[in-house]
Write a protein that holds these residues in place. Structure first.
Motif, mmCIF file in Angstrom:
data_model
loop_
_atom_site.group_PDB
_atom_site.id
_atom_site.type_symbol
_atom_site.label_atom_id
_atom_site.label_comp_id
_atom_site.label_asym_id
_atom_site.label_seq_id
_atom_site.Cartn_x
_atom_site.Cartn_y
_atom_site.Cartn_z
ATOM 1 N N ARG A 108 -6.031 -7.870 2.753
ATOM 2 C CA ARG A 108 -5.380 -8.370 1.543
ATOM 3 C C ARG A 108 -3.888 -8.018 1.543
ATOM 4 O O ARG A 108 -3.031 -8.857 1.240
ATOM 5 C CB ARG A 108 -6.064 -7.787 0.304
ATOM 6 N N GLU A 109 -3.590 -6.765 1.863
ATOM 7 C CA GLU A 109 -2.193 -6.342 1.924
ATOM 8 C C GLU A 109 -1.471 -7.048 3.066
ATOM 9 O O GLU A 109 -0.300 -7.446 2.932
ATOM 10 C CB GLU A 109 -2.120 -4.823 2.098
ATOM 11 N N ALA A 110 -2.170 -7.212 4.202
ATOM 12 C CA ALA A 110 -1.579 -7.915 5.344
ATOM 13 C C ALA A 110 -1.212 -9.341 4.960
ATOM 14 O O ALA A 110 -0.153 -9.859 5.344
ATOM 15 C CB ALA A 110 -2.562 -7.923 6.521
ATOM 16 N N LEU A 111 -2.071 -10.006 4.180
ATOM 17 C CA LEU A 111 -1.799 -11.375 3.754
ATOM 18 C C LEU A 111 -0.559 -11.422 2.856
ATOM 19 O O LEU A 111 0.299 -12.307 3.002
ATOM 20 C CB LEU A 111 -3.012 -11.941 3.019
ATOM 21 N N ALA A 112 -0.455 -10.481 1.943
ATOM 22 C CA ALA A 112 0.707 -10.455 1.044
ATOM 23 C C ALA A 112 2.011 -10.289 1.839
ATOM 24 O O ALA A 112 3.015 -10.973 1.571
ATOM 25 C CB ALA A 112 0.545 -9.329 0.024
ATOM 26 N N LEU A 113 1.993 -9.376 2.834
ATOM 27 C CA LEU A 113 3.188 -9.171 3.664
ATOM 28 C C LEU A 113 3.525 -10.428 4.458
ATOM 29 O O LEU A 113 4.700 -10.824 4.555
ATOM 30 C CB LEU A 113 2.954 -7.997 4.617
ATOM 31 N N LEU A 146 -1.860 -4.154 9.875
ATOM 32 C CA LEU A 146 -2.709 -3.934 8.702
ATOM 33 C C LEU A 146 -3.917 -4.869 8.643
ATOM 34 O O LEU A 146 -4.906 -4.559 7.975
ATOM 35 C CB LEU A 146 -1.890 -4.129 7.414
ATOM 36 N N ALA A 147 -3.854 -6.013 9.309
ATOM 37 C CA ALA A 147 -4.879 -7.052 9.134
ATOM 38 C C ALA A 147 -6.311 -6.541 9.323
ATOM 39 O O ALA A 147 -7.180 -6.823 8.496
ATOM 40 C CB ALA A 147 -4.601 -8.225 10.060
ATOM 41 N N PRO A 148 -6.617 -5.759 10.376
ATOM 42 C CA PRO A 148 -8.003 -5.309 10.527
ATOM 43 C C PRO A 148 -8.403 -4.225 9.519
ATOM 44 O O PRO A 148 -9.591 -3.989 9.315
ATOM 45 C CB PRO A 148 -8.040 -4.748 11.955
ATOM 46 N N GLU A 202 9.925 -6.998 11.240
ATOM 47 C CA GLU A 202 9.275 -5.771 10.772
ATOM 48 C C GLU A 202 8.100 -6.111 9.841
ATOM 49 O O GLU A 202 7.017 -5.518 9.923
ATOM 50 C CB GLU A 202 10.287 -4.890 10.028
ATOM 51 N N LEU A 203 8.315 -7.072 8.933
ATOM 52 C CA LEU A 203 7.225 -7.504 8.044
ATOM 53 C C LEU A 203 6.040 -8.038 8.850
ATOM 54 O O LEU A 203 4.876 -7.720 8.574
ATOM 55 C CB LEU A 203 7.727 -8.599 7.087
ATOM 56 N N ASN A 204 6.348 -8.851 9.856
ATOM 57 C CA ASN A 204 5.283 -9.425 10.683
ATOM 58 C C ASN A 204 4.526 -8.348 11.453
ATOM 59 O O ASN A 204 3.297 -8.403 11.594
ATOM 60 C CB ASN A 204 5.861 -10.458 11.654
ATOM 61 N N SER A 205 5.277 -7.361 11.947
ATOM 62 C CA SER A 205 4.645 -6.274 12.694
ATOM 63 C C SER A 205 3.701 -5.477 11.794
ATOM 64 O O SER A 205 2.565 -5.164 12.171
ATOM 65 C CB SER A 205 5.720 -5.364 13.287
#
Length: 721
Positions: free
Chosen positions: A25-30, A19-21, A11-14
């Motif tokens: 920044r938030e995508a990196l934290a997750l 979020l990446a595009p 779920e975190l990876n999904s």
């Protein structure tokens, strides 16, 4: 460990991938959190996906070194669990990073390998990503027909798979291709559609790109600027630095075209500050050079120098950074390959793999050598030192009986061979027309291709009509390599040997790989020379202004005829001396002179002869007093003397008498002897006044008393009167 816990990592990876595009920044934290959790649970697949997501977040943020580290980690993890889809994904990601840092051939190899494996595995989604990336790369390299074909395939496949986000990205790329093909109306339509699609699917980074390219396709300047500003805002919010550099660069170019040079400099300097990779820097170097030319044409040399200095410093930093990044990237790749080979060797002792390992080690050593030489060459801005360093390095590796660097002058259309060495001796510089049919260097510049000859006497006719060596002895092995930078030909480098077949393929490859470093060094040197020239011009202009100021100041404070101080300077001298005299308890005198019998000379002989008499009077007055005293002309036949540090009225009277005798000596005018007399009025500080005006007024009044007196030509002011 329960699959439920693994599911939370999935779920975190999904969430990170989605979020990446939009918010990298938030995508990196997750993704970083998912890596930590997967390592704790020994969930290899989850860790590999999280590592890859970290890599993609770094790509969107423009942190390519960090992206490479994470992607290589993901690839190793996918390899360990034999996940071919994951391997295809990492190949695609490595291609994107190589693409972003300017390693286009490496990027193309990664994309093609990703496409091949996707076709073998019948993975439509992986095929779609590879097609889109190959199309974008073909567009950037100018192969627009291939780009259009690849992107059409990607569009059809994306629609078949109902991939809305990929359709949006492909639409952006198709719009860019149309723009580059000159189909502006089609480009506007496609990019407008791309803006709507990217907004609908929430891909803000793709939206910022679409807005920027739509600005390029827009004819109305105000509309274009508004689109660029929207792109800048989105890039700032998402941390999309590549898009920010692009949009700021476009804004700067538009402002320059409108004549708003200060705004243009502000936008372009902001872009320069964010341009952390050579590819981004290339987006703005030409607009900045054009802006510098505008400032130089407008005579604004400080702004011109400021821009060139910024370009030169960033350029030099990127030259070193580019070299380090390329070597680090390739070294990382080789280390990964080396690790794989060692693993297989341990299991099978396969001779072919051992050979591959040795080859990789040799390639790694070559890269280290190229990096070391390139770093040394780009560490100086003096062209002579650049050539000397490269010659010393090459002479240790290969036969370099003759070595030369020739710089191309586009305006004169000549190659200037300023740095040619034969047998460790400099050859006198010379120039060759680039249109010459008897010059290997000229052929190299015209065709932008290298020349490799193993026996020049037999092979020269493929390139030139007549072989005229510029060296003392005839070189038989000859290599010429073009120095290309930013699609510009900077010149050529040549290495020559008196022996036949002196250069191996490795030697030629080394020269070919060193050429970009030398081209960067040449470009840096030329920029520094431009800065020096502008600095010299600025210094010359400054000196001329200072000289003009001194002349104007002198004219404003001195009498043009006699060179004596005028009334303005006299007042400054008296006012400046009053505090000193008051502090030291000293007296000083003011003598006011008016010539008698001067007018008849002026009327009889004319103003020119009268002026000559006044000049002589000025000389006599200067010689009659001390150097510490001052003589001024107020105009006409009136003079005033400031006599410093006198004991009192009697001492001042002696000075006045000396002056009277000097003035009254006979003059010869046109062969006739004449005598003048002089009326002198004197005042003393502080007896007759403690301010300049009071002292001058008192002396003036005394002078008129002298004129009325029949007894004496010298009169003193009356104290208190």
């Amino acid at each position: 460990m329960s699959t439920r816990t693994w599911h939370s990592i999935d779920e975190l990876n999904s969430r990170s991938w989605v979020l990446a595009p939009t918010d990298p920044r938030e995508a990196l934290a997750l993704a970083e959190h998912a890596v930590d959790e997967a390592e704790k649970l020994r969930y290899s697949y989850g860790r590999a996906v999280a590592q890859l997501n970290c890599g993609w977040a770094h790509v969107y943020l423009g942190s390519y070194d960090d992206a490479l580290t994470r992607i290589y980690e993901a690839r190793a993890t996918f390899d360990s669990i034999h996940d071919q889809i994951g391997q295809i994904q990492t190949l695609n990601a490595l291609g994107v990073v190589s693409h972003r840092i300017g390693e286009r051939e490496q990027a193309r190899a990664y994309y093609r390998e990703s496409l091949r494996l996707a076709d073998e595995s019948n993975e439509a989604h992986r095929r779609l990503a590879a097609l889109n990336n190959l199309g974008e790369l073909a567009c950037e390299t100018g192969d627009l027909d291939s780009a259009q074909e690849l992107l059409e395939q990607a569009r059809a496949l994306a629609e078949e798979l109902d991939e809305a986000q990929v359709i949006a990205t492909v639409t952006v790329n198709r719009g860019v291709v149309a723009l580059m093909q000159g189909r502006v109306a089609d480009a506007r339509e496609l990019l407008g559609e791309a803006v709507e699609r990217t907004r609908a699917c929430g891909d803000r980074i793709a939206e910022s790109n679409a807005l920027c390219f739509l600005g390029d396709a827009t004819d109305v300047v105000d509309d274009a600027i508004a689109l660029y500003r929207q792109s800048v805002q989105i890039c700032g919010e998402t941390g999309h630095r590549e898009g920010l550099v692009r949009a700021l660069g476009r804004l700067g170019s538009k402002c320059r075209a409108l004549g708003r040079l200060d705004d243009a400099e502000r936008y372009l300097m902001d872009a320069l500050a964010d341009a952390t990779t050579p590819e981004w820097w290339r987006m703005i170097v030409k607009p900045l050079e054009a802006l510098a030319a505008e400032f130089e044409s407008a005579g604004d040399q400080p702004s011109t120098i400021r821009i060139y200095r910024s370009l030169s410093s960033v350029h030099q930093a990127h030259a070193a950074d580019t070299a380090a990044r390329r070597v680090a990237t390739l070294r990382h790749y080789h280390q990964l390959e080396q690790s794989r080979v060692e693993t297989v060797l341990a299991r099978a002792r396969n001779e072919e793999l051992q050979s591959r390992f040795d080859r990789l080690a040799a390639e790694n050593s070559l890269l280290q050598l190229i990096y070391a030489i390139g770093r040394e060459v780009t560490a100086t801005l003096e062209m002579g030192e650049i050539a000397q360093r490269l010659y010393r390095a090459l002479n240790e590796i290969m036969s370099a009986d003759v070595f030369g660097v020739a710089l191309y002058d586009d305006e004169r259309r000549v190659l200037d061979y300023s740095y040619v060495i034969e047998q460790n001796q400099r050859i006198t510089p010379f120039s060759v027309s680039v249109d010459s049919d008897a010059s290997f260097g000229s052929w190299t510049v015209r065709n932008r291709k290298e020349i490799v000859l193993n026996d020049s006497k037999r092979e020269y006719e493929a390139y030139i009509t007549k072989h005229r060596p510029f060296s003392a002895a005839d070189s038989l092995s000859i290599v010429y390599t073009p120095l290309l930078y930013e699609d510009r030909i900077e010149g050529v480098v040549t290495v020559q040997s008196y022996r036949k077949a002196a250069y191996t393929d490795d030697h030629v490859d080394l020269l070919r790989m060193l050429a970009p470093y030398l081209a960067i060094a040449v470009d840096n040197s030329r920029k520094m020379e431009t800065i020096r020239r502008l600095n010299d011009q600025l210094q010359s202009d400054k000196q001329e202004l200072e000289q003009a100021y001194r002349q104007i100041n002198h004219m404003a404070n001195h009498d043009n005829l006699t060179g004596l101080p005028n009334r303005r300077l006299l007042v400054e001298l008296i006012e400046g001396h009053i505090p000193l005299a008051r502090r030291n308890g000293e007296c000083f005198g003011v003598l006011y002179l008016d010539l008698d019998l001067f007018k008849p000379i002026n009327d009889t002989y004319g103003h020119r002869k009268g002026d000559e008499v006044l000049v002589e009077i000025a000389a006599r007055l200067r010689s009659a007093v001390r150097e510490s005293d001052s003589v001024a002309r107020l105009g006409g036949d009136e003079f005033v003397l400031l006599v410093r540090n006198v004991a009192g009225q009697e001492a001042l009277a002696q000075v006045a008498e000396k002056i009277r005798h000097a003035v009254c000596r006979p003059f010869v005018v046109d062969g006739n002897t004449h005598e003048l007399s002089v009326s002198i009025g004197a005042s003393l500080f502080p007896l007759h006044g403690e301010e300049c005006d009071a002292l001058l007024s008192a002396a003036d009044g005394a002078m008129y008393a002298s004129k009325r007196s029949s007894d004496s030509a010298i009169s003193f002011a009356v104290a208190g009167g």
